[in-house]
Design a protein around this motif. Structure first.
Motif, short mmCIF file in Angstrom:
data_model
loop_
_atom_site.label_atom_id
_atom_site.label_comp_id
_atom_site.label_asym_id
_atom_site.label_seq_id
_atom_site.Cartn_x
_atom_site.Cartn_y
_atom_site.Cartn_z
N LYS A 55 0.83 -1.21 0.00
CA LYS A 55 0.00 0.00 0.00
C LYS A 55 0.87 1.26 0.00
O LYS A 55 0.58 2.22 -0.70
CB LYS A 55 -0.91 0.04 1.22
N ASP A 56 1.94 1.25 0.81
CA ASP A 56 2.83 2.41 0.90
C ASP A 56 3.57 2.68 -0.41
O ASP A 56 3.95 3.82 -0.67
CB ASP A 56 3.84 2.22 2.03
N ASP A 59 0.21 4.00 -3.01
CA ASP A 59 -0.45 5.29 -2.74
C ASP A 59 0.29 6.50 -3.30
O ASP A 59 -0.29 7.27 -4.06
CB ASP A 59 -0.73 5.47 -1.25
N LYS A 63 -0.97 8.79 -6.47
CA LYS A 63 -1.20 10.23 -6.29
C LYS A 63 -0.38 11.04 -7.28
O LYS A 63 -0.86 12.04 -7.81
CB LYS A 63 -0.87 10.64 -4.85
N LEU A 87 -7.12 0.78 -0.60
CA LEU A 87 -6.02 1.73 -0.56
C LEU A 87 -6.40 2.92 0.30
O LEU A 87 -7.57 3.19 0.52
CB LEU A 87 -5.66 2.19 -1.97
N ASN A 88 -5.40 3.70 0.74
CA ASN A 88 -5.63 4.84 1.61
C ASN A 88 -5.99 6.11 0.87
O ASN A 88 -6.49 7.05 1.44
CB ASN A 88 -4.37 5.13 2.43
N SER A 89 -5.74 6.14 -0.46
CA SER A 89 -5.90 7.40 -1.20
C SER A 89 -7.34 7.75 -1.52
O SER A 89 -7.61 8.81 -2.05
CB SER A 89 -5.07 7.35 -2.48
#
Length: 93
Positions: A55-56, A59, A63, A87-89
Motif C-alpha cells: 500500500k505504501d 499510494d 497520487k 487503498l488509503n488514497s
C-alpha cells in the motif's frame, strides 16, 4: 522483506510494474491503464505479510499519476494473497 517497483512496460497510456524483493525476485505486479478521463489500476501481490508496504508503494505513485490529470476518475482492484485490499488514497474501487 522489502519490496520495490521494477518497470516492465511503460507507455504514455499504460504501465506495468513488477513488484520485486531485495533479491530481485518477482512477487507481484501493478498495472495502470489510462483512457480519456479514467485510470484503471490492477495489482496483485502473491503473499501477505507485506500488505502495508505494498500500500505504501502504491499510494504515492498513484497520487503522482493523478496530479497529471486532476479530473481523472480512478478505479482499482488490488489484492494480496487473493484477498482484495483497500487503498488509503480514497479512490473508487
Amino acid at each position: 522483506m522489502q519490496i520495490y517497483f521494477s518497470p516492465e512496460f511503460i507507455k504514455q497510456d499504460a504501465q506495468v510494474l513488477n513488484v520485486v524483493t531485495q533479491e530481485n525476485k518477482a512477487v507481484g505486479y501493478l498495472a495502470f491503464l489510462l483512457e480519456e478521463k479514467k485510470m484503471y489500476v490492477y495489482g496483485q501481490l502473491e503473499e501477505g505479510g507485506v500488505e502495508e508496504d505494498f500500500k505504501d508503494l502504491i499510494d504515492p505513485y498513484l497520487k503522482g499519476l493523478t496530479k497529471l490529470k486532476p479530473d481523472l476518475e480512478v478505479m482499482s482492484y488490488i489484492s494480496v494473497g487473493g484477498r482484495k485490499i483497500e487503498l488509503n488514497s480514497g479512490e473508487e474501487e
